[in-house]
Design a protein around this motif. Structure first.
Motif, PDB file in Angstrom:
ATOM      1  N   SER A  11       0.745  -1.167   0.054  1.00 31.58           N
ATOM      2  CA  SER A  11      -0.016   0.073  -0.056  1.00 31.58           C
ATOM      3  C   SER A  11       0.935   1.285  -0.057  1.00 31.58           C
ATOM      4  CB  SER A  11      -0.842   0.185   1.230  1.00 31.58           C
ATOM      5  OG  SER A  11      -0.118   0.293   2.500  1.00 31.58           O
ATOM      6  N   GLU A  12       0.287   2.358  -0.423  1.00 32.63           N
ATOM      7  CA  GLU A  12       1.113   3.645  -0.360  1.00 32.63           C
ATOM      8  C   GLU A  12       1.641   4.032   1.156  1.00 32.63           C
ATOM      9  OE1 GLU A  12       2.619   6.131  -2.862  1.00 32.63           O
ATOM     10  OE2 GLU A  12       1.330   4.742  -3.450  1.00 32.63           O
ATOM     11  N   THR A  13       0.824   3.691   1.920  1.00 32.40           N
ATOM     12  CA  THR A  13       1.116   4.168   3.461  1.00 32.40           C
ATOM     13  C   THR A  13       2.045   3.362   3.873  1.00 32.40           C
ATOM     14  OG1 THR A  13      -1.277   4.644   3.885  1.00 32.40           O
ATOM     15  CG2 THR A  13       0.104   3.983   5.693  1.00 32.40           C
ATOM     16  N   ALA A  14       1.977   1.940   3.526  1.00 33.91           N
ATOM     17  CA  ALA A  14       3.179   0.932   3.986  1.00 33.91           C
ATOM     18  C   ALA A  14       4.574   1.620   2.963  1.00 33.91           C
ATOM     19  CB  ALA A  14       3.100  -0.389   3.440  1.00 33.91           C
ATOM     20  N   ILE A  15       4.467   1.804   1.994  1.00 29.88           N
ATOM     21  CA  ILE A  15       5.599   2.372   1.085  1.00 29.88           C
ATOM     22  C   ILE A  15       6.251   3.475   1.638  1.00 29.88           C
ATOM     23  CG2 ILE A  15       6.393   3.182  -0.981  1.00 29.88           C
ATOM     24  CD1 ILE A  15       4.467   1.228  -2.482  1.00 29.88           C
ATOM     25  N   ASN A  16       5.409   4.374   1.938  1.00 29.36           N
ATOM     26  CA  ASN A  16       6.133   6.064   2.678  1.00 29.36           C
ATOM     27  C   ASN A  16       6.746   5.557   3.957  1.00 29.36           C
ATOM     28  OD1 ASN A  16       4.809   7.126   0.326  1.00 29.36           O
ATOM     29  ND2 ASN A  16       3.042   7.617   1.509  1.00 29.36           N
ATOM     30  N   LYS A  17       6.532   4.645   4.765  1.00 28.21           N
ATOM     31  CA  LYS A  17       7.313   4.372   5.716  1.00 28.21           C
ATOM     32  C   LYS A  17       8.435   3.458   5.886  1.00 28.21           C
ATOM     33  CE  LYS A  17       3.080   3.690   8.543  1.00 28.21           C
ATOM     34  NZ  LYS A  17       1.941   2.765   9.497  1.00 28.21           N
ATOM     35  N   LEU A  18       8.852   3.201   4.566  1.00 30.56           N
ATOM     36  CA  LEU A  18      10.144   2.425   4.247  1.00 30.56           C
ATOM     37  C   LEU A  18      11.336   3.349   3.996  1.00 30.56           C
ATOM     38  CD1 LEU A  18       8.627  -0.427   1.810  1.00 30.56           C
ATOM     39  CD2 LEU A  18       9.361  -0.674   4.060  1.00 30.56           C
ATOM     40  N   PRO A  19      12.296   3.066   4.340  1.00 29.99           N
ATOM     41  CA  PRO A  19      13.554   4.021   4.212  1.00 29.99           C
ATOM     42  C   PRO A  19      14.035   3.909   2.833  1.00 29.99           C
ATOM     43  CG  PRO A  19      14.463   2.032   5.140  1.00 29.99           C
ATOM     44  CD  PRO A  19      12.738   1.771   5.000  1.00 29.99           C
ATOM     45  N   TYR A 105      13.139  -1.495   1.230  1.00 35.05           N
ATOM     46  CA  TYR A 105      13.372   0.024   0.726  1.00 35.05           C
ATOM     47  C   TYR A 105      12.059   0.367  -0.172  1.00 35.05           C
ATOM     48  CZ  TYR A 105      17.689  -1.461   2.620  1.00 35.05           C
ATOM     49  OH  TYR A 105      18.856  -1.850   3.596  1.00 35.05           O
ATOM     50  N   ARG A 106      11.994   1.711  -0.147  1.00 30.27           N
ATOM     51  CA  ARG A 106      11.061   2.278  -1.060  1.00 30.27           C
ATOM     52  C   ARG A 106      11.851   2.901  -2.219  1.00 30.27           C
ATOM     53  NH1 ARG A 106       9.348   8.004   1.743  1.00 30.27           N
ATOM     54  NH2 ARG A 106       8.144   8.283  -0.344  1.00 30.27           N
ATOM     55  N   GLY A 107      13.048   2.945  -2.556  1.00 26.85           N
ATOM     56  CA  GLY A 107      13.895   3.589  -3.446  1.00 26.85           C
ATOM     57  C   GLY A 107      15.410   3.459  -3.008  1.00 26.85           C
ATOM     58  N   GLN A 108      16.003   4.460  -3.666  1.00 25.32           N
ATOM     59  CA  GLN A 108      17.526   4.449  -3.293  1.00 25.32           C
ATOM     60  C   GLN A 108      17.784   6.085  -3.035  1.00 25.32           C
ATOM     61  OE1 GLN A 108      20.383   1.413  -4.819  1.00 25.32           O
ATOM     62  NE2 GLN A 108      19.063   1.859  -6.684  1.00 25.32           N
ATOM     63  N   THR A 109      18.770   6.350  -2.126  1.00 23.88           N
ATOM     64  CA  THR A 109      19.391   7.447  -1.960  1.00 23.88           C
ATOM     65  C   THR A 109      20.727   7.328  -2.247  1.00 23.88           C
ATOM     66  OG1 THR A 109      19.721   9.471  -0.550  1.00 23.88           O
ATOM     67  CG2 THR A 109      19.681   7.574   0.416  1.00 23.88           C
ATOM     68  N   GLN A 110      21.387   8.134  -3.344  1.00 20.41           N
ATOM     69  CA  GLN A 110      22.541   7.860  -3.821  1.00 20.41           C
ATOM     70  C   GLN A 110      23.438   9.267  -3.690  1.00 20.41           C
ATOM     71  OE1 GLN A 110      21.237   6.890  -7.737  1.00 20.41           O
ATOM     72  NE2 GLN A 110      21.504   4.662  -7.448  1.00 20.41           N
ATOM     73  N   LYS A 111      24.840   8.785  -3.500  1.00 21.79           N
ATOM     74  CA  LYS A 111      25.877   9.930  -3.482  1.00 21.79           C
ATOM     75  C   LYS A 111      26.415   9.514  -4.832  1.00 21.79           C
ATOM     76  CE  LYS A 111      27.436  12.754  -1.333  1.00 21.79           C
ATOM     77  NZ  LYS A 111      27.582  14.361  -1.240  1.00 21.79           N
ATOM     78  N   TRP A 112      26.524  10.519  -5.910  1.00 23.76           N
ATOM     79  CA  TRP A 112      27.091  10.053  -7.151  1.00 23.76           C
ATOM     80  C   TRP A 112      28.540  10.766  -7.306  1.00 23.76           C
ATOM     81  CZ3 TRP A 112      25.229   7.648 -11.487  1.00 23.76           C
ATOM     82  CH2 TRP A 112      24.103   7.263 -11.407  1.00 23.76           C
ATOM     83  N   PHE A 113      29.286   9.878  -8.339  1.00 22.06           N
ATOM     84  CA  PHE A 113      30.563   9.955  -8.461  1.00 22.06           C
ATOM     85  C   PHE A 113      30.824  10.051 -10.086  1.00 22.06           C
ATOM     86  CE2 PHE A 113      30.621   8.645  -4.318  1.00 22.06           C
ATOM     87  CZ  PHE A 113      31.651   9.456  -3.524  1.00 22.06           C
ATOM     88  N   ALA A 114      31.609  10.996 -10.402  1.00 23.62           N
ATOM     89  CA  ALA A 114      32.238  11.276 -11.840  1.00 23.62           C
ATOM     90  C   ALA A 114      33.422  10.846 -11.847  1.00 23.62           C
ATOM     91  CB  ALA A 114      32.185  12.604 -12.367  1.00 23.62           C
TER      92      ALA A 114
END
Length: 168
Positions: A11-19, A105-114
């Motif tokens: 559910s949208e509620t469950a997803i929003n609680k995920l890190p 997880y609901r997605g990813q948070t990323q630090k990007w490197f070139a």
């Protein structure tokens, strides 16, 4: 709704609680200023991506970037040119949240490197110990987002703008 964890749609509620899963992303450039993209071997679509991967517990993002470079494209022969000013996050499509990363997880948070590849194409080997890609190619920096899956395109556009000057 199926009770099978691999096919359940949360559910949208469950997803929003995920890190978000902490990760690094790699914009790898060759000497011509082209960007490395690869086709995941677990996808049926023609979507391509830049290398990325999770940050291990206690690992610095810079160290994770260099480890992922070697794990995913089989080379350590590159220099880091820049690090993104911010962390960038994206959400998975709702139907994928329960399927990937065991639904944690609901997605990813990323630090990007070139990074700039020091060697030529011969230094790249996607047939690694645990291969993630079935094919790879170089594309112009302005083309990267159009090769990506739709849910990553906005993120890719932000990364491209931040690092565009390095491709010149």
């Amino acid at each position: 709704m199926s009770k099978n964890k691999t096919t359940a749609v949360l559910s949208e509620t469950a997803i929003n609680k995920l890190p978000y899963r902490p990760c690094v992303g790699l914009l790898v450039l060759n000497t011509k200023g082209e960007v490395f993209v690869a086709q995941r071997n677990d996808m049926r679509s023609e979507a391509w991506q830049m290398p990325q991967g999770g940050i291990d517990k206690g690992e610095a993002p810079r160290d994770a970037a260099l480890r992922e470079l070697e794990e995913e494209i089989g080379t350590a022969d590159a220099e880091i040119l820049a690090e993104s000013a911010d962390w960038h996050s994206y959400d998975l499509p709702r139907e994928l949240v329960g399927r990937l990363w065991k639904g944690r997880y609901r997605g990813q948070t990323q630090k990007w490197f070139a990074l700039r590849l020091r060697g030529g194409d011969e230094t790249i080997n996607i047939e690694t110990e645990h291969p993630e890609f079935s094919a790879w190619k170089w594309v112009g920096i302005g083309e990267v987002a159009e090769f990506a899956v739709p849910f990553k395109r906005d993120l890719y556009r932000k990364i491209i703008e931040e690092f565009r000057h390095l491709a010149a």
